[in-house]
Write a protein that holds these residues in place. Structure first.
Motif, short mmCIF file in Angstrom:
data_model
loop_
_atom_site.label_atom_id
_atom_site.label_comp_id
_atom_site.label_asym_id
_atom_site.label_seq_id
_atom_site.Cartn_x
_atom_site.Cartn_y
_atom_site.Cartn_z
N ALA A 507 0.83 -1.21 0.00
CA ALA A 507 0.00 0.00 0.00
C ALA A 507 0.87 1.26 0.00
O ALA A 507 0.60 2.22 -0.74
N ASN A 518 -4.07 3.71 -8.36
CA ASN A 518 -3.14 3.17 -7.36
C ASN A 518 -3.69 3.37 -5.95
O ASN A 518 -3.55 2.49 -5.09
N ALA A 522 -4.41 0.49 -3.20
CA ALA A 522 -3.78 0.61 -1.88
C ALA A 522 -4.83 0.56 -0.78
O ALA A 522 -4.62 -0.09 0.27
#
Length: 570
Positions: A507, A518, A522
């Motif tokens: 993460a 992203n 995460a």
């Protein structure tokens, strides 16, 4: 003229799709020109990316669009942006479409003098159309015989004007299709000899110039195939020579062209038509043409001609002539089948043993079908032992499974894995070895060998496939791609703290890369962290971690939103 049915944008979207409608909207109205309507059909020209405008048309019906077409590279089914633009233009301003008479009706009401004047006007504007005057057109119910040279000139002119665009083949095919129809008209009028002359000239003309342009969608191929079908109809009707021989030669020459070109199914019906319609004497004549072509061929082409020869005259050959032809043209399967039919089993087995490459397995299957399965396996086993081959080993494994010899099947599956180690061959090996009761003995040395070879990434996949989270965790530093996350997923039950550490690192890395996608991934990893802390009874630790993470990245608005979506506490 009657008004066409009403059209809505929803109708256009159903026909062309949302993407075409969006891309076509900027074309309205500036890129469209010569808008016109004939009955229920809309037509226009459309400026596009090609040097020449596209021709666009669409026919409307009670349920919206019935059919459409465009000359652009993707407009064959009429669902491109140019057709969408035409339809949108009609919806926006129907009055901008000039109402014009159907072409046939407009010509039929003209006097002879008017038609002559019209033709002269067209020739003055487009001088190349003068070639069309050579076409055999109906005159007073009669039609003159086609002239081979005139047809060739038509073809040459069409190819010359085509250019070298990647869609030139479609354009040439569209301009040659009327010639095919003239041939059809000859057949309809009971003149198959004239039809054959036209079909032959057209097919030969296309083949002679086929490599000059791109035929991406096979449009020119379809023209030749239609000529071949037409020649077949002519051969079925014509009873006299020399016309029959000329038709047969034309069909064979199309087949020979296709074989020598590499086999693209050009005139794919030619050989079947010859076999179905030729007399025994004609078959022998065609066989002579095939033999004349053989010395210039090798490999696949020679085998293809050999197959045709066997179909033409194979029934009339004695055994030795048949076998000699098979050997000369590489028709090993026909050779083996004939030997088995005649009870010459040892010769058949010798021929199979001498065969190399993928054909060996086809021959082995032929032996099995004829009741020689044991000998077939022996031949393949010898070949696989001298030079390990994945396909041969896989075939032997299937045979072992069929006869219930699980120990032999497991041994072959092990050889397959060693020849091509991957998760798929490993899974197949594990299944068979477990059924044979030898998996626990077989597995350790396999994994040990992979470790010696440094195949750590593969070992991770295999440990995960086996559900061995401890072994996979031990190789964590060597994980690549998504392996770290898969290790974490496998470790959650037995090693939750190790899984937490992996998820957290993943993460943090994604957050450093930035980007909403992203951040979303995460946040998903962090949600797993929260669930694991909850299982451990350490909710307080999780809340502190989540709060610290939010404070650290308080300026990343997109991240904060994704954390909230994933249920990460403030």
């Amino acid at each position: 003229m009657t008004s066409p049915p009403r059209l809505t944008e929803a109708d256009v979207r159903r026909w062309a799709g949302d993407a075409s409608v969006q891309r076509g909207r900027p074309y309205v109205p500036d890129a469209l020109f010569n808008l016109r309507r004939t009955g229920r059909t809309l037509k226009a020209g459309c400026e596009g990316s090609a040097p020449h405008p596209y021709r666009v048309e669409a026919t409307l019906g009670a349920r919206g669009v019935e059919s459409a077409r465009c000359t652009c590279p993707v407009g064959g089914d009429g669902r491109c942006k140019h057709v969408a633009a035409l339809l949108l233009a009609w919806i926006a301003d129907p009055l901008s479409f000039a109402e014009v008479e159907d072409t046939t009706a407009a010509l039929e009401r003209r006097s002879k003098e008017e038609l002559v004047a019209l033709v002269r006007l067209m020739l003055a504007r487009y001088p190349d159309l003068e070639l069309l005057l050579e076409l055999p057109l109906p005159v007073g119910g009669a039609r003159p015989r086609p002239n081979d040279a005139a047809i060739r000139r038509q073809i040459e002119a069409v190819f010359r004007d085509a250019g070298d665009e990647w869609d030139a083949g479609a354009e040439v095919a569209a301009r040659l299709t009327p010639l095919v129809q003239i041939g059809r008209d000859y057949l309809r009028d009971g003149d198959p000899v004239a039809a054959a002359t036209l079909f032959e000239a057209l097919a030969r003309g296309v083949l002679e110039r086929y490599e000059e342009l791109h035929d991406e969608e096979g449009d020119l191929q379809e023209v030749v195939n239609e000529c071949v079908a037409g020649l077949g109809e002519c051969l079925h009707t014509v009873r006299d020579n020399p016309p029959r021989e000329r038709i047969l030669h034309a069909l064979f020459d199309v087949h020979r062209w296709d074989v020598e070109f590499g086999g693209i199914d050009m005139g794919y019906e030619a050989t079947d038509l010859i076999l179905a319609l030729a007399t025994p004497e004609e078959r022998r004549r065609v066989a002579g043409w095939v033999r004349e072509a053989l010395p210039r061929t090798e490999g696949w082409a020679r085998e293809t001609f050999g197959a045709f020869l066997l179909r033409l005259v194979g029934d009339a050959l004695d055994d030795e002539a048949f076998l000699r032809l098979c050997r000369d043209t590489g028709r090993t399967e026909d050779l083996v089948a004939r030997l088995l039919d005649r009870g010459r089993t040892e010769e058949a087995l010798a021929a199979v043993s001498a065969t190399t490459g993928p054909r060996l397995l086809a021959l082995a299957d032929l032996l099995r079908e004829r009741g020689h399965g044991e000998q077939a396996e022996r031949i393949v086993r010898v070949r696989a032992g001298s030079r390990p081959d994945f396909e041969l080993l896989a075939w032997l494994k299937e045979r072992a499974v069929e006869r219930g010899d699980l120990a032999a099947a497991a041994g072959l599956a092990e050889r397959l894995f060693r020849a091509l180690p991957n998760p798929q061959t490993y899974a197949a090996l594990r299944e068979l070895a477990r059924q044979a009761g030898v998996w626990e003995r077989m597995r350790p040395p396999l994994l040990e060998q992979l470790a010696k070879e440094g195949r750590r990434s593969l070992l991770i996949d295999l440990h995960l496939a086996d559900g061995d989270a401890r072994a996979a965790l031990a190789l964590l530093p060597h994980a690549v791609g998504d392996q770290r996350i898969r290790i974490a997923q496998a470790a959650e039950q037995e090693f939750p703290r190790e899984a937490i550490a992996i998820y957290r690192r993943a993460a943090e890395e994604l957050i450093r890369w930035q980007g909403r996608q992203n951040y979303a991934v995460a946040a998903g990893h962090l949600a797993r962290v929260g669930a694991l802390y909850g299982r451990l009874g350490e909710e307080h630790t999780w809340r502190e971690l989540a709060s610290s993470l939010r404070r650290e990245h308080k300026r990343l608005r997109a991240l904060q939103e994704e954390l909230t979506k994933a249920g990460i506490p403030d």
